[in-house]
Scaffold this motif. Structure first.
Motif, PDB file in Angstrom:
ATOM      1  N   GLU A 184       0.627  -0.802   0.019  1.00  0.00           N
ATOM      2  CA  GLU A 184      -0.295  -0.003   0.082  1.00  0.00           C
ATOM      3  C   GLU A 184       0.813   1.562   0.191  1.00  0.00           C
ATOM      4  O   GLU A 184       1.622   1.289   0.414  1.00  0.00           O
ATOM      5  N   GLY A 185       0.423   2.306  -0.610  1.00  0.00           N
ATOM      6  CA  GLY A 185       1.175   3.516  -1.189  1.00  0.00           C
ATOM      7  C   GLY A 185       0.613   4.298  -1.829  1.00  0.00           C
ATOM      8  O   GLY A 185      -0.126   4.394  -2.261  1.00  0.00           O
ATOM      9  N   ARG A 186       1.865   5.100  -2.122  1.00  0.00           N
ATOM     10  CA  ARG A 186       1.319   6.110  -3.046  1.00  0.00           C
ATOM     11  C   ARG A 186       2.173   5.645  -4.061  1.00  0.00           C
ATOM     12  O   ARG A 186       3.330   5.375  -4.609  1.00  0.00           O
ATOM     13  N   VAL A 187       1.850   6.160  -4.999  1.00  0.00           N
ATOM     14  CA  VAL A 187       2.168   5.652  -6.921  1.00  0.00           C
ATOM     15  C   VAL A 187       3.331   7.186  -7.024  1.00  0.00           C
ATOM     16  O   VAL A 187       3.159   8.605  -7.417  1.00  0.00           O
ATOM     17  N   VAL A 188       4.495   7.244  -7.497  1.00  0.00           N
ATOM     18  CA  VAL A 188       5.311   7.990  -7.139  1.00  0.00           C
ATOM     19  C   VAL A 188       6.478   8.648  -9.705  1.00  0.00           C
ATOM     20  O   VAL A 188       6.513   9.135  -9.912  1.00  0.00           O
ATOM     21  N   GLU A 189       5.474   7.315  -8.923  1.00  0.00           N
ATOM     22  CA  GLU A 189       6.908   6.893 -10.716  1.00  0.00           C
ATOM     23  C   GLU A 189       5.817   6.144 -11.490  1.00  0.00           C
ATOM     24  O   GLU A 189       5.864   4.908 -11.377  1.00  0.00           O
ATOM     25  N   SER A 190       6.312   5.961 -12.899  1.00  0.00           N
ATOM     26  CA  SER A 190       5.904   4.799 -13.604  1.00  0.00           C
ATOM     27  C   SER A 190       6.804   4.857 -14.986  1.00  0.00           C
ATOM     28  O   SER A 190       5.903   5.692 -15.798  1.00  0.00           O
ATOM     29  N   ASN A 191       7.280   3.822 -15.358  1.00  0.00           N
ATOM     30  CA  ASN A 191       7.632   3.685 -16.657  1.00  0.00           C
ATOM     31  C   ASN A 191       6.818   2.533 -17.563  1.00  0.00           C
ATOM     32  O   ASN A 191       6.293   1.727 -16.855  1.00  0.00           O
ATOM     33  N   TRP A 192       7.854   2.327 -18.186  1.00  0.00           N
ATOM     34  CA  TRP A 192       7.947   1.321 -19.351  1.00  0.00           C
ATOM     35  C   TRP A 192       7.790   0.073 -18.332  1.00  0.00           C
ATOM     36  O   TRP A 192       7.142  -1.050 -18.573  1.00  0.00           O
ATOM     37  N   ARG A 193       9.416  -0.159 -17.250  1.00  0.00           N
ATOM     38  CA  ARG A 193       8.915  -1.521 -17.003  1.00  0.00           C
ATOM     39  C   ARG A 193       8.894  -1.833 -15.209  1.00  0.00           C
ATOM     40  O   ARG A 193       8.130  -2.976 -15.429  1.00  0.00           O
ATOM     41  N   ALA A 194       8.330  -0.376 -14.437  1.00  0.00           N
ATOM     42  CA  ALA A 194       8.246  -0.915 -13.188  1.00  0.00           C
ATOM     43  C   ALA A 194       7.576   0.676 -12.988  1.00  0.00           C
ATOM     44  O   ALA A 194       7.613   1.902 -13.349  1.00  0.00           O
ATOM     45  N   THR A 195       6.665   0.497 -11.666  1.00  0.00           N
ATOM     46  CA  THR A 195       5.315   1.276 -10.623  1.00  0.00           C
ATOM     47  C   THR A 195       6.702   1.413  -9.556  1.00  0.00           C
ATOM     48  O   THR A 195       6.900   0.251  -9.150  1.00  0.00           O
ATOM     49  N   HIS A 196       6.481   2.778  -9.118  1.00  0.00           N
ATOM     50  CA  HIS A 196       7.273   3.251  -7.778  1.00  0.00           C
ATOM     51  C   HIS A 196       6.494   3.612  -7.211  1.00  0.00           C
ATOM     52  O   HIS A 196       5.406   4.201  -7.018  1.00  0.00           O
ATOM     53  N   ILE A 197       5.714   2.801  -5.996  1.00  0.00           N
ATOM     54  CA  ILE A 197       4.265   3.503  -5.025  1.00  0.00           C
ATOM     55  C   ILE A 197       5.766   3.590  -3.227  1.00  0.00           C
ATOM     56  O   ILE A 197       6.869   3.305  -2.898  1.00  0.00           O
ATOM     57  N   LEU A 198       5.592   4.653  -3.489  1.00  0.00           N
ATOM     58  CA  LEU A 198       6.375   5.358  -1.625  1.00  0.00           C
ATOM     59  C   LEU A 198       5.454   5.087  -0.543  1.00  0.00           C
ATOM     60  O   LEU A 198       3.879   5.358  -0.509  1.00  0.00           O
ATOM     61  N   THR A 199       6.112   3.931  -0.163  1.00  0.00           N
ATOM     62  CA  THR A 199       4.493   3.304   1.492  1.00  0.00           C
ATOM     63  C   THR A 199       4.720   4.115   2.553  1.00  0.00           C
ATOM     64  O   THR A 199       5.250   5.507   2.585  1.00  0.00           O
TER      65      THR A 199
END
Length: 493
Positions: A184-199
């Motif tokens: 669970e967390g806030r989406v801070v980045e999304s690119n072609w390969r992965a999604t980054h979530i700040l928990t």
């Protein structure tokens, strides 16, 4: 064989213009796409005029003598022309290919089209500059593609999952999401390969798109970030369920951390000989407010239960004899005395137990009806009020700033330092309060002169903390020395 007239100053000029265009294009700011496009078109047009004037056809392959070093000029010139053509097309795409209201889809489409343009440019250079048979190359590349596909299986899965997530738009940057695996967390980045979530633990979790696409996803930020919380409270069945429900609703109404619209809900879930089970349903403005809101609700439930004489039930797993359970006749909840409230007030922490007891003996009971204004903004209240029961709304400039519940207090700045109240206080429900006036407090200061200095330091630090978070009138921004002087003037100590 190429005519000798083709190898000379025109080709040198074309190559010079081509490299100059590359340098100028990189020097221009990315934040000025229109200027970059115009400059790119100008350089491309000049290169095209030079080629046409020299009789070179960039879209056709011309044979070269392998031992003729001048052929290198034609290869470089035609390659630069194709590069500038691709950049001009890409400039048009980035400037004009926009999907209204769908920036992520527009970016995805732009990247796909730009990729096609670069592939087309590379194939054109191979075919028309170096004479590579494209048909044979494409047939051979099928085998290479299979090998690369197997080697890059996970990467390609992430790539296509990223495309699917971008087109489906289950979330955008800034959304708070909850995954079925518990992440669970806030989406801070999304690119072609992965999604980054700040928990909530302030860690960044990087999830491959192929893994994310397989999980169930709850977008907490849609339709808004308000989040439902459910707390279960067990109350000893010493009162009628309707009375318990009223106390729980009052506790929620006095909470400052929850959303008031839609209003919180109190649901009676079950009743037996040991407990009345109550479910409290309320919303917070965002997931980050869950812990503060839960803490405040639990604190207020305890205070309102104590004020109303309710007892918390024993845990379901506890072993107890039926004869030991409290009933309406045998229940003896502790009463909320003035002494108990005085001991909870920080400004009186320096008093001894005997001094607190004597001060509590001077307290008088005040009753306010629903809608009564206890004190108005910028007025001075020369007495300390400790809320015994009920809810009080604090309003500043017509806007509600918070609510006071049983156990809260107000008026200490007017009683001790002659300061005006920051907010208008109005009874939202029938309110019972204990009042201590200046006459009751004067003997303590006469017996302990140093007590005035301790209280002045405490009030000054409290006023400073309040002033940092709210707009206070000038008389509240006073030093400990000024407050001490006022205390001694009021009490003639």
């Amino acid at each position: 064989m190429i005519d000798d007239a083709l190898f000379g100053k025109p080709l040198i000029s074309l190559i010079t213009v081509g490299f100059a265009g590359i340098v100028v294009w990189h020097l221009l700011s990315r934040h000025r796409p229109t200027t970059r496009l115009v400059v790119q078109i100008l350089f491309f047009a000049v290169m095209t005029l030079i080629l046409v004037g020299s009789g070179i056809e960039p879209h056709r392959f011309q044979g070269y003598e392998s031992e003729d070093p001048r052929a290198l000029l034609v290869i470089v010139a035609k390659t630069l022309w194709w590069i500038h053509l691709a950049w001009a097309v890409i400039g048009f795409i980035r400037l004009y290919l926009v999907l209204e209201g769908s920036p992520r889809e527009a970016r995805l489409l732009q990247d796909l089209v730009i990729g096609v343009v670069y592939i087309g440019m590379a194939l054109s250079v191979l075919a028309f500059v170096f004479g590579v048979p494209i048909g044979t190359l494409v047939a051979t590349s099928g085998v290479v593609a299979i090998i690369l596909g197997l080697a890059l299986q996970n990467t390609l899965a992430d790539l296509f999952s990223g495309i699917a997530l971008t087109l489906g738009r289950p979330y955008i940057i800034g959304d708070w999401i909850l995954l079925s695996d518990g992440t669970e967390g806030r989406v801070v980045e999304s690119n072609w390969r992965a999604t980054h979530i700040l928990t909530s633990a302030n860690n960044v979790v990087v999830l491959p798109n192929s893994f994310l696409a397989k999980l169930g996803l709850t977008n907490v930020s849609r339709p808004d970030e308000s989040h439902l919380l459910i707390l279960t409270i067990r109350i000893a069945p010493t009162r009628m369920p309707a009375s318990v429900r009223h106390v729980m609703a009052t506790a929620l109404a006095s909470c400052n951390s929850i959303v008031r619209e839609p209003p919180p809900v109190v649901a009676l879930k079950g009743l037996d000989a040991t407990a009345l089970e109550v479910e409290l349903q309320f919303r917070v403005t965002s997931p980050s407010q869950r812990v503060p809101a839960r803490n405040e609700v639990l604190d207020l439930v305890y205070r309102h239960c104590k004020s109303a004489g309710l007892l918390l039930a024993i845990p379901p797993s506890a072993t107890v004899l039926t004869a030991d359970l409290p009933t309406e006749e045998s229940a003896k909840p502790p009463s909320v005395t003035p002494l108990a409230l005085i001991e909870a007030i920080p400004v009186f922490t320096t008093l001894t137990s005997d001094e607190k007891r004597r001060l509590a003996e001077t307290a008088t009971v005040r009753e306010f009806r629903k809608g009564d204004v206890i004190v108005r903004e910028d007025e001075m209240l020369p007495s300390l009020m400790m809320v015994r029961a009920g809810i009080i709304a604090a309003r500043n400039a017509g806007e509600e700033r918070g609510r006071l519940a049983p156990g809260d207090f107000f008026g200490e700045t007017g009683l001790l330092a002659g300061m005006q109240e920051v907010c208008t206080l109005e009874a939202l429900t029938p309110v019972t309060a204990y009042e201590i006036d200046q006459e009751a407090f004067a003997p303590l200061l006469s017996e302990r002169p140093a007590l005035a200095e301790e209280i002045a330091d405490h009030l000054a630090s409290r006023a400073e903390r309040f002033r940092n978070g709210a707009s206070l009138p000038p008389e509240h921004a006073r030093s400990a020395h000024a407050i001490l002087k006022t205390i001694r003037t009021i009490f003639k100590a």
